[in-house]
Enzyme design. Sequence first.
Site, short mmCIF file in Angstrom:
data_model
loop_
_atom_site.label_atom_id
_atom_site.label_comp_id
_atom_site.label_asym_id
_atom_site.label_seq_id
_atom_site.Cartn_x
_atom_site.Cartn_y
_atom_site.Cartn_z
N LYS A 1 3.17 -0.92 9.01
CA LYS A 1 4.29 -0.30 8.42
C LYS A 1 5.57 -0.63 9.15
O LYS A 1 5.51 -0.41 10.39
CB LYS A 1 4.24 1.05 7.87
CG LYS A 1 5.33 1.66 7.56
CD LYS A 1 5.25 3.13 7.88
CE LYS A 1 6.11 3.46 9.18
NZ LYS A 1 6.36 4.87 9.56
N LEU B 1 -1.86 0.30 14.72
CA LEU B 1 -1.17 0.17 15.96
C LEU B 1 -1.08 1.61 16.63
O LEU B 1 -0.48 1.73 17.58
CB LEU B 1 0.32 -0.35 15.93
CG LEU B 1 0.39 -1.85 15.24
CD1 LEU B 1 2.02 -2.04 14.74
CD2 LEU B 1 -0.48 -2.89 15.87
N VAL C 1 10.25 -0.82 8.79
CA VAL C 1 11.30 -0.65 7.87
C VAL C 1 12.37 -1.62 8.67
O VAL C 1 13.30 -1.91 7.93
CB VAL C 1 12.13 0.72 7.80
CG1 VAL C 1 10.97 1.52 6.88
CG2 VAL C 1 12.20 1.32 8.97
N LYS D 1 -2.88 5.73 -4.02
CA LYS D 1 -3.80 7.09 -3.71
C LYS D 1 -3.64 7.98 -4.46
O LYS D 1 -2.45 8.40 -4.51
CB LYS D 1 -3.99 7.10 -2.22
CG LYS D 1 -4.05 5.78 -1.40
CD LYS D 1 -4.03 6.05 0.18
CE LYS D 1 -3.70 4.93 0.99
NZ LYS D 1 -2.46 4.46 1.02
N ASN E 1 5.04 -8.97 12.45
CA ASN E 1 3.93 -8.52 12.20
C ASN E 1 2.91 -9.35 11.14
O ASN E 1 1.90 -9.40 11.03
CB ASN E 1 3.82 -7.16 11.38
CG ASN E 1 4.20 -6.01 12.22
OD1 ASN E 1 4.02 -5.98 13.44
ND2 ASN E 1 4.74 -4.90 11.68
N ASP F 1 0.80 -1.19 -0.02
CA ASP F 1 0.10 -0.07 -0.10
C ASP F 1 0.97 1.34 -0.01
O ASP F 1 1.67 1.37 0.89
CB ASP F 1 -0.93 -0.15 1.18
CG ASP F 1 -1.95 1.19 1.22
OD1 ASP F 1 -2.94 1.26 0.85
OD2 ASP F 1 -1.36 2.16 1.74
#
Length: 274
Positions: free
Chosen positions: A231, A191, A233, A76, A241, A46
């Site tokens: 998300k 979260l 990194v 988006k 996750n 996303d």
Amino acid sequence: MSTIPHITLNNGVRIPQLGFGVFQVPDAETTPAVASALDAGYRSIDTAAIYGNEKGVGAALADSGIAREDLFVTTKLWNADQGYDATLKAFDESLAKLGLDHVDLYLIHWPTPARDLYLDTWRALERLAADGRIRAAGVSNFQPDHLRRLLDHSSLVPAVNQIELHPGLQQRELRALHGELGIATEAWSPLAQGALLGEDAIVSVAAAHGRSPAQVVLRWHLQLGNVVIPKSVTPSRIRENLDVFDFTLSDDEMTAIGALDRGLRTGPDPDTLN
């Protein structure tokens, strides 16, 4: 390879219930982060025009060797590009940066109600869907009034509404409307940017299952039926996750986490962001 469940959208397109978000990830860091996510087993990515990292996402997808039909890519439209013609132009630019010939899901990023362009913008998404350039059309941050107005002027029901959603902001009225209309609920900031991970209700459930608080919150989302896009990194956290499909929260545990709702927004209010 983790087996991620899918949700079937209102047009028959299937979306992985757990995806990987790249909000606030610099473009140069996006390619290795997405590569780590794909390697861990994520297949849904996303991004958004305003994130400035569509090129980084595209590079990781191209380098992955994963068949296009096995990937689910969302981007988006930014607020400054709303309006019929501007939307079509902005979509072409996003597609070029991603290096793709279509995206799986295209979202209007915010309704920006004072600008009053989202009906014209939605007509452009209808055209993109009809032309097969997007497999599903959706919205993000739309409130009940925005959705109802949209559907007063269009027969195309959004496949998804991506909204801020976490135990501190559960959006029950909006989720109920999604259920009535057949719109999938997708959670951003699932979260709450870590703001709730120290709550006793979450910490105690995590301890009972031998899991991290973040894993418990992601599991809560999944059991509610939300699509969720955490998300990170950090490769270890990216993998963590995803490791949320081999335990289940009890009804009492779901209720305890559900009691944390307090209208806590970590992002802007969709009624006033213009």
